[in-house]
Design an enzyme around this catalytic site. Structure first.
Site, PDB file in Angstrom:
ATOM      1  N   HIS A  17       0.840  -1.207   0.000  1.00 59.48           N
ATOM      2  CA  HIS A  17       0.000   0.000   0.000  1.00 59.48           C
ATOM      3  C   HIS A  17       0.874   1.256   0.000  1.00 59.48           C
ATOM      4  CE1 HIS A  17      -3.137  -2.661   2.182  1.00 59.48           C
ATOM      5  NE2 HIS A  17      -3.597  -2.442   0.959  1.00 59.48           N
ATOM      6  N   LYS A  41     -17.995  -5.943   8.144  1.00 53.39           N
ATOM      7  CA  LYS A  41     -16.795  -6.771   7.984  1.00 53.39           C
ATOM      8  C   LYS A  41     -16.003  -6.778   9.283  1.00 53.39           C
ATOM      9  CE  LYS A  41     -13.071  -7.149   4.573  1.00 53.39           C
ATOM     10  NZ  LYS A  41     -12.470  -6.475   3.419  1.00 53.39           N
ATOM     11  N   ARG A  90      -1.955  -6.164  -8.449  1.00 50.17           N
ATOM     12  CA  ARG A  90      -0.851  -7.088  -8.178  1.00 50.17           C
ATOM     13  C   ARG A  90      -0.640  -8.067  -9.327  1.00 50.17           C
ATOM     14  NH1 ARG A  90      -3.420  -8.475  -2.483  1.00 50.17           N
ATOM     15  NH2 ARG A  90      -5.133  -8.449  -3.951  1.00 50.17           N
ATOM     16  N   SER A 127      -3.251  -7.822   2.721  1.00 46.07           N
ATOM     17  CA  SER A 127      -3.450  -7.673   4.168  1.00 46.07           C
ATOM     18  C   SER A 127      -3.920  -8.985   4.779  1.00 46.07           C
ATOM     19  CB  SER A 127      -4.486  -6.579   4.454  1.00 46.07           C
ATOM     20  OG  SER A 127      -4.023  -5.347   3.999  1.00 46.07           O
TER      21      SER A 127
END
Ligand code: PNS
Length: 162
Positions: A17, A41, A90, A127
């Site tokens: 990040h 979440k 990514r 993460s």
């Protein structure tokens, strides 16, 4: 004033990040790191804790600031005069979902998404994977800013005691 947002959950923020924030900051006058408030979440860190870590790790990038938002990202962009969304990509596996979101956001608001290729040394970093590896005692020190690693270790230790 060219202003962009780097939105995300950042639970926790990683070196991947940070790499995107630094590079986005070179392209825009101002970059807002926008933490999504998502009450549905379960997260390791509260939004405030994530914002605090983000502030600390971006403290030496003068044109980066940290904020949170709920609801639609494009509404946040409209309300804050943000013309672009920056997302790190990514691998091709990210692409389908990211493209769909980008096209939806463009259609809803005219706000464009710019994809930034993740630096190769971080292309496997997420993460959730970092949390999983750290939970089982793996070394993730090379994937996280030191302050984040320290707080994650402390939080995981608290959770294991509970
Ligand atoms: O770090 P993440 O969880 O991959 O980030 C996803 C995020 C925050 C960019 C995305 O879920 C989002 O923009 N949520 C806000 C709600 C919204 O605008 N949804 C419509 C997307 S087209």
């Amino acid at each position: 004033m060219k202003r962009a947002v780097c939105p995300g959950s950042f639970d926790p923020p990683t070196n991947a990040h940070l790499d995107v924030f630094e590079r986005a900051a070179g392209q825009f006058d101002e970059v807002v790191v926008g933490v999504l408030i998502n009450k549905n979440k379960r997260s390791l860190f509260t939004v405030e804790e994530r914002m605090q870590m983000l502030r600390e790790i971006t403290a030496d990038i003068p044109n980066v600031c940290v904020d949170s938002f709920h609801g639609l990202l494009v509404d946040y962009c409209r309300a804050h005069g943000i013309q672009a969304i920056v997302r790190g990509l990514r691998a091709v596996t990210d692409f389908d979902y990211e493209l769909q979101m980008a096209q939806m956001n463009q259609r809803l608001s005219g706000v464009d998404t710019l994809f930034m290729s993740t630096s190769p040394e971080y292309s496997f970093v997420s993460s959730s994977l970092v949390k999983e590896v750290a939970t089982y005692g793996g070394d993730v020190s090379h994937l996280l800013p030191p302050v984040v690693e320290e707080r994650m270790k402390a939080r995981l230790a608290e959770e294991q005691r509970a």
